[in-house]
Write an enzyme that holds these catalytic residues in place. Structure first.
Site, PDB file in Angstrom:
ATOM      1  N   ASP A  53       0.806  -1.221   0.000  1.00  0.00           N
ATOM      2  CA  ASP A  53       0.000   0.000   0.000  1.00  0.00           C
ATOM      3  C   ASP A  53       0.844   1.277   0.000  1.00  0.00           C
ATOM      4  O   ASP A  53       1.037   1.880   1.027  1.00  0.00           O
ATOM      5  CB  ASP A  53      -0.961  -0.032   1.174  1.00  0.00           C
ATOM      6  CG  ASP A  53      -2.264   0.668   0.835  1.00  0.00           C
ATOM      7  OD1 ASP A  53      -2.321   1.402  -0.147  1.00  0.00           O
ATOM      8  OD2 ASP A  53      -3.222   0.469   1.566  1.00  0.00           O
ATOM      9  N   TRP A  62      -8.574   8.272 -12.680  1.00  0.00           N
ATOM     10  CA  TRP A  62      -8.012   9.455 -12.030  1.00  0.00           C
ATOM     11  C   TRP A  62      -7.914  10.578 -13.056  1.00  0.00           C
ATOM     12  O   TRP A  62      -8.027  11.747 -12.729  1.00  0.00           O
ATOM     13  CB  TRP A  62      -6.660   9.089 -11.458  1.00  0.00           C
ATOM     14  CG  TRP A  62      -5.999  10.139 -10.619  1.00  0.00           C
ATOM     15  CD1 TRP A  62      -6.527  11.324 -10.175  1.00  0.00           C
ATOM     16  CD2 TRP A  62      -4.673  10.094 -10.109  1.00  0.00           C
ATOM     17  NE1 TRP A  62      -5.605  12.003  -9.429  1.00  0.00           N
ATOM     18  CE2 TRP A  62      -4.451  11.271  -9.363  1.00  0.00           C
ATOM     19  CE3 TRP A  62      -3.649   9.165 -10.198  1.00  0.00           C
ATOM     20  CZ2 TRP A  62      -3.255  11.541  -8.727  1.00  0.00           C
ATOM     21  CZ3 TRP A  62      -2.457   9.440  -9.551  1.00  0.00           C
ATOM     22  CH2 TRP A  62      -2.269  10.613  -8.828  1.00  0.00           C
ATOM     23  N   ARG A 101     -10.547   2.894 -11.331  1.00  0.00           N
ATOM     24  CA  ARG A 101     -11.346   4.099 -11.481  1.00  0.00           C
ATOM     25  C   ARG A 101     -10.470   5.146 -12.144  1.00  0.00           C
ATOM     26  O   ARG A 101      -9.247   5.150 -11.979  1.00  0.00           O
ATOM     27  CB  ARG A 101     -11.917   4.568 -10.153  1.00  0.00           C
ATOM     28  CG  ARG A 101     -10.895   4.888  -9.091  1.00  0.00           C
ATOM     29  CD  ARG A 101     -11.587   5.166  -7.781  1.00  0.00           C
ATOM     30  NE  ARG A 101     -10.640   5.617  -6.774  1.00  0.00           N
ATOM     31  CZ  ARG A 101     -10.983   6.291  -5.699  1.00  0.00           C
ATOM     32  NH1 ARG A 101     -12.255   6.595  -5.494  1.00  0.00           N
ATOM     33  NH2 ARG A 101     -10.093   6.662  -4.826  1.00  0.00           N
ATOM     34  N   ASP A 154      -6.807   2.252  -4.514  1.00  0.00           N
ATOM     35  CA  ASP A 154      -5.941   2.772  -5.581  1.00  0.00           C
ATOM     36  C   ASP A 154      -4.482   2.398  -5.342  1.00  0.00           C
ATOM     37  O   ASP A 154      -3.583   3.217  -5.470  1.00  0.00           O
ATOM     38  CB  ASP A 154      -6.056   4.301  -5.682  1.00  0.00           C
ATOM     39  CG  ASP A 154      -7.474   4.775  -5.914  1.00  0.00           C
ATOM     40  OD1 ASP A 154      -8.265   4.017  -6.495  1.00  0.00           O
ATOM     41  OD2 ASP A 154      -7.785   5.905  -5.507  1.00  0.00           O
TER      42      ASP A 154
END
Length: 182
Positions: A61, A150, A148, A82
């Site tokens: 992460d 950006w 998604r 993300d």
């Protein structure tokens, strides 16, 4: 057995091209951190230089893959939201393994809802940027979407990638902007 654990942010800056970071096993070369907030400031591992290669690494992460050509092979990448993001160039041909290519990597979503694995930042249709996931595995703890946008023209391609049932059927989320759905 030599095990390397790096706890802290790691940045390959734009002035450091042609770097390879390679472990012998992803389970033994671990780069970890736990930050949140601004997506440009919080990643565990950021690559901004061109011609970077990462092999047999565990990155927890987040991986920020931006600017220049990058190739990741046999890595384990884990995160919640993300956790693969940036604006790396898309290869012109799949056989030319440029940046933005993740091959034979394991992506594990820790999302506790419908968070995304990728957030790609392509801002113009004329830019040759995006992510390619080639021969990867996607697993997780609950549910996730593949990505998604950006950027207004985000591009992510999954090729011969195993997706466990954690990947929701819709696959993508438009990040609150229906114009980005296409």
């Amino acid at each position: 057995m030599l095990e390397l654990k790096i706890k802290g942010k790691t940045v390959v800056t734009v002035d450091k091209p042609f770097i390879t970071i390679s472990g012998t096993k992803a389970s033994e070369t671990i780069i970890t951190w736990n930050d949140s907030g601004d997506i440009l400031q919080s990643p565990t591992f950021s690559v901004q230089a061109s011609d970077f290669i990462g092999r047999f690494l565990t990155i927890q992460d987040t991986l920020f893959d931006d600017n220049g050509r990058h190739y990741y092979s046999n890595c384990y990448i884990e995160g919640a939201v993300d956790f693969n993001c940036g604006n790396a160039p898309m290869p012109i041909l799949f056989l030319r393994l440029f940046v933005g290519v993740l091959q034979k990597c394991h992506l594990r979503s820790l999302s506790e809802g419908t968070r995304a694995i990728t957030a790609q930042q392509r801002q113009s249709p004329s830019k040759n940027t995006g992510f390619i996931f080639l021969g990867c595995n996607i697993t997780g703890v609950e549910s996730t979407v593949l990505g998604r946008p950006w950027g207004a023209y985000s591009k992510v391609v999954f090729v011969q990638t195993y997706m466990s049932n954690v990947v929701l059927p819709q696959g993508w989320e438009n990040w609150g902007d229906p114009a980005k759905q296409r």
